[in-house]
Every structure is written in structure tokens, then in C-alpha cells.
Design a protein around this motif. Structure first.
Motif, PDB file in Angstrom:
ATOM      1  N   UNK A 248       0.783  -1.232   0.000  1.00  0.00           N
ATOM      2  CA  UNK A 248       0.000   0.000   0.000  1.00  0.00           C
ATOM      3  C   UNK A 248       0.808   1.272   0.000  1.00  0.00           C
ATOM      4  N   UNK A 249       2.112   1.173  -0.256  1.00  0.00           N
ATOM      5  CA  UNK A 249       2.972   2.355  -0.224  1.00  0.00           C
ATOM      6  C   UNK A 249       3.558   2.730  -1.582  1.00  0.00           C
ATOM      7  N   UNK A 250       3.810   1.724  -2.425  1.00  0.00           N
ATOM      8  CA  UNK A 250       4.463   1.983  -3.709  1.00  0.00           C
ATOM      9  C   UNK A 250       3.762   1.161  -4.791  1.00  0.00           C
ATOM     10  N   UNK A 251       3.235   1.876  -5.790  1.00  0.00           N
ATOM     11  CA  UNK A 251       2.485   1.248  -6.874  1.00  0.00           C
ATOM     12  C   UNK A 251       3.112   1.620  -8.214  1.00  0.00           C
ATOM     13  N   UNK A 252       2.804   0.814  -9.221  1.00  0.00           N
ATOM     14  CA  UNK A 252       3.282   1.083 -10.582  1.00  0.00           C
ATOM     15  C   UNK A 252       2.165   0.781 -11.564  1.00  0.00           C
ATOM     16  N   UNK A 253       2.192   1.439 -12.714  1.00  0.00           N
ATOM     17  CA  UNK A 253       1.142   1.205 -13.711  1.00  0.00           C
ATOM     18  C   UNK A 253       1.528   1.847 -15.029  1.00  0.00           C
ATOM     19  N   UNK A 254       0.681   1.617 -16.032  1.00  0.00           N
ATOM     20  CA  UNK A 254       0.727   2.406 -17.253  1.00  0.00           C
ATOM     21  C   UNK A 254       0.049   3.749 -17.009  1.00  0.00           C
ATOM     22  N   UNK A 255      -0.060   4.555 -18.056  1.00  0.00           N
ATOM     23  CA  UNK A 255      -0.588   5.923 -17.894  1.00  0.00           C
ATOM     24  C   UNK A 255      -2.045   5.923 -17.416  1.00  0.00           C
ATOM     25  N   UNK A 256      -2.457   7.060 -16.890  1.00  0.00           N
ATOM     26  CA  UNK A 256      -3.795   7.208 -16.315  1.00  0.00           C
ATOM     27  C   UNK A 256      -4.711   8.057 -17.193  1.00  0.00           C
ATOM     28  N   UNK A 257      -4.275   8.336 -18.411  1.00  0.00           N
ATOM     29  CA  UNK A 257      -5.048   9.249 -19.262  1.00  0.00           C
ATOM     30  C   UNK A 257      -6.420   8.701 -19.623  1.00  0.00           C
ATOM     31  N   UNK A 258      -6.544   7.385 -19.698  1.00  0.00           N
ATOM     32  CA  UNK A 258      -7.805   6.768 -20.111  1.00  0.00           C
ATOM     33  C   UNK A 258      -8.541   6.124 -18.937  1.00  0.00           C
ATOM     34  N   UNK A 259      -8.195   6.503 -17.733  1.00  0.00           N
ATOM     35  CA  UNK A 259      -8.858   5.938 -16.555  1.00  0.00           C
ATOM     36  C   UNK A 259     -10.343   6.269 -16.579  1.00  0.00           C
TER      37      UNK A 259
END
Length: 264
Positions: free
Chosen positions: A33-44
């Protein structure tokens, strides 16, 4: 220890995961719950944004550049979350290169990417991001040590620029290299992979040979991250000097970082 945040079924965000639980060399683990990773959030989607807002994020680090923003758009705004844009070099950087990836025919792609050239380009770019982007990586790790947790790091696909920034952070935390590579390779899961864009829907635009030529650009391969680790070992003589001299991390700052992100 609490469990990492379960991976949600996000509709408009790919490659999301919590890196909590990864082991360090001294027997500790990254706090969930402290460090997350992902692709971009433009299409969330609205539902995606509600989930992301529920994480209690302090900072979102966006490693995309202006070309990425023009192609995909800016991230959705999440209430109370600080968005920090720190552009890093795209491994396939260059407008002409990406135009060829989208629109080039098989003969052009053979010349550009065939005979191992695509994989070599990727490994070289990882080395270059380690050697030439110490200021950017230093900024990220110092921010995490001070006040930027919980944090989400992303680029376009969440694989290369975010993957390497996560790897640098995990090295600073003392996470085992094998665990860092294993987390990195999770980006190859079918539901996480970046959707390859081609300018034409014609069958020949996505023929088996074309997709094979493009694959090294969109794969997470251990050899790419190993190239980055090799650059640290070759250029600085190991992780400790890289952290101290390359990133300017004092023992006090490292201690704060580990207190924020590791279990006791």
C-alpha cells in the motif's frame, strides 16, 4: 504484515500493481500500500479513478514526455493527489522511429528492428537511463524519503521508464535483484501488456513477422534490466556507490526512505 493491494480489474489503466511484499537482503519486506506502478492514467474510467483515489496516494510520478502526452493525453486528476511530471527518455524515442513502428511496412521494419537491433536498442536505452538520468532518479528517491508516500509511478506502458524507476527505488531499499527482475517481468502478463498501435487495420500491418519484429519493444525482458544493473556495476562499481555518488543519497536519507517503505 498486511497483504499487497489486490490487483483490480481496471478498464482504462493497464499494468497496475502494488510492489509491496518484495524481500530485501536484510530480511525485511516492502510495505504493501505504499508503492504502486502502472501504465498511464489518461484513459482511466470513473470507476478506475475511484479505485485509485481509494489508495490514499500522496504523489503520482509521470515519466512520460510531451510526445506521450500528445499521443495519449494527460492523466486524470485525482483529488488531493500531487502530480509530478519527470520526463525520462522513451527507449523508442524519436518521432520518426515511432512513426515507423506505427506505419512502417515489413521491409522497413526488418531494416530498423531485425537481426537483434530492436533488443539491442532496448538494452542500450536502459543503460543510458541509468548513466544519464541520475538527477531524475535522485529527485524521485529523495521525494519518497521526504513526503511523497504512498506513491504511484507510471510511464506509457508502465514497463520501461516506470519499470526502471521502480527498480532504482527497490535497489535503494535493498530489495534483492532477483525479486526486482521477477516483479519487472510481471509486465508481460497478457492483461498488462501495452496494446501495440499500428496505423492500419489491414492484416499485413499485424502479420506474424511484423509482430515478431515489434515484440522486443513491447516485451519486458530480463536482459534489459540486467543491462541497467551492469551499468551500475560498471560505471559506479556497485549499488552502494551508485546510491551515494550517482543519486546523492546520504545514509540518513536512505534510512528515512527505508523507514517509510519497509516493514520493521
Amino acid at each position: 504484515m498486511t497483504e499487497p493491494v489486490p490487483e483490480p480489474e481496471l478498464e482504462g489503466v493497464r499494468n497496475f500493481r502494488d510492489v509491496g511484499g518484495l524481500p530485501t537482503t536484510d530480511g525485511r519486506r516492502v510495505k504493501p500500500g505504499k508503492l504502486f506502478r502502472s501504465g498511464h492514467l489518461a484513459h482511466a474510467t470513473e470507476t478506475d479513478a475511484e479505485f485509485l483515489a481509494s489508495l490514499g496516494l500522496h504523489t503520482i510520478f509521470d515519466f512520460r514526455n510531451n510526445a506521450d502526452h500528445a499521443l495519449e493525453g494527460l492523466d486524470v486528476e485525482l483529488p488531493g493527489v500531487r502530480n509530478v511530471n519527470i520526463p525520462l527518455s522513451d527507449p523508442a524515442d524519436g518521432k520518426e522511429f515511432w512513426k515507423m513502428v506505427r506505419d512502417g511496412g515489413v521491409e522497413q521494419l526488418r531494416g530498423l528492428l531485425g537481426d537483434g537491433k530492436a533488443a539491442d536498442r532496448m538494452a542500450d536505452s536502459y543503460r543510458a537511463m541509468i548513466e544519464n538520468r541520475t538527477a531524475e532518479h535522485s529527485r524521485v528517491v529523495h521525494a519518497l524519503a521526504e513526503d511523497s508516500v504512498p506513491a504511484l509511478m507510471h510511464c506509457a506502458a508502465g514497463k520501461d521508464r516506470a519499470g526502471l524507476s521502480i527498480a532504482v527505488t527497490l535497489l535503494a531499499l535493498g530489495v534483492e535483484r532477483e525479486a526486482i527482475v521477477a516483479d519487472y517481468l510481471e509486465s508481460n502478463a497478457p492483461h498488462r501488456r501495452y496494446r501495440v498501435r499500428r496505423g492500419s487495420e489491414a492484416p499485413e500491418a499485424r502479420s506474424p513477422e511484423v509482430m515478431e519484429l515489434l515484440a522486443p519493444l513491447f516485451d519486458a525482458r530480463a536482459e534489459y534490466l540486467t543491462a541497467a544493473f551492469d551499468a551500475i556495476d560498471t560505471y559506479w562499481g556497485g549499488v552502494d556507490r551508485y546510491l551515494a555518488e550517482g543519486l546523492g543519497l546520504s545514509s540518513e536519507t536512505l534510512g528515512r526512505l527505508r523507514d517509510r517503505l519497509l516493514d520493521r
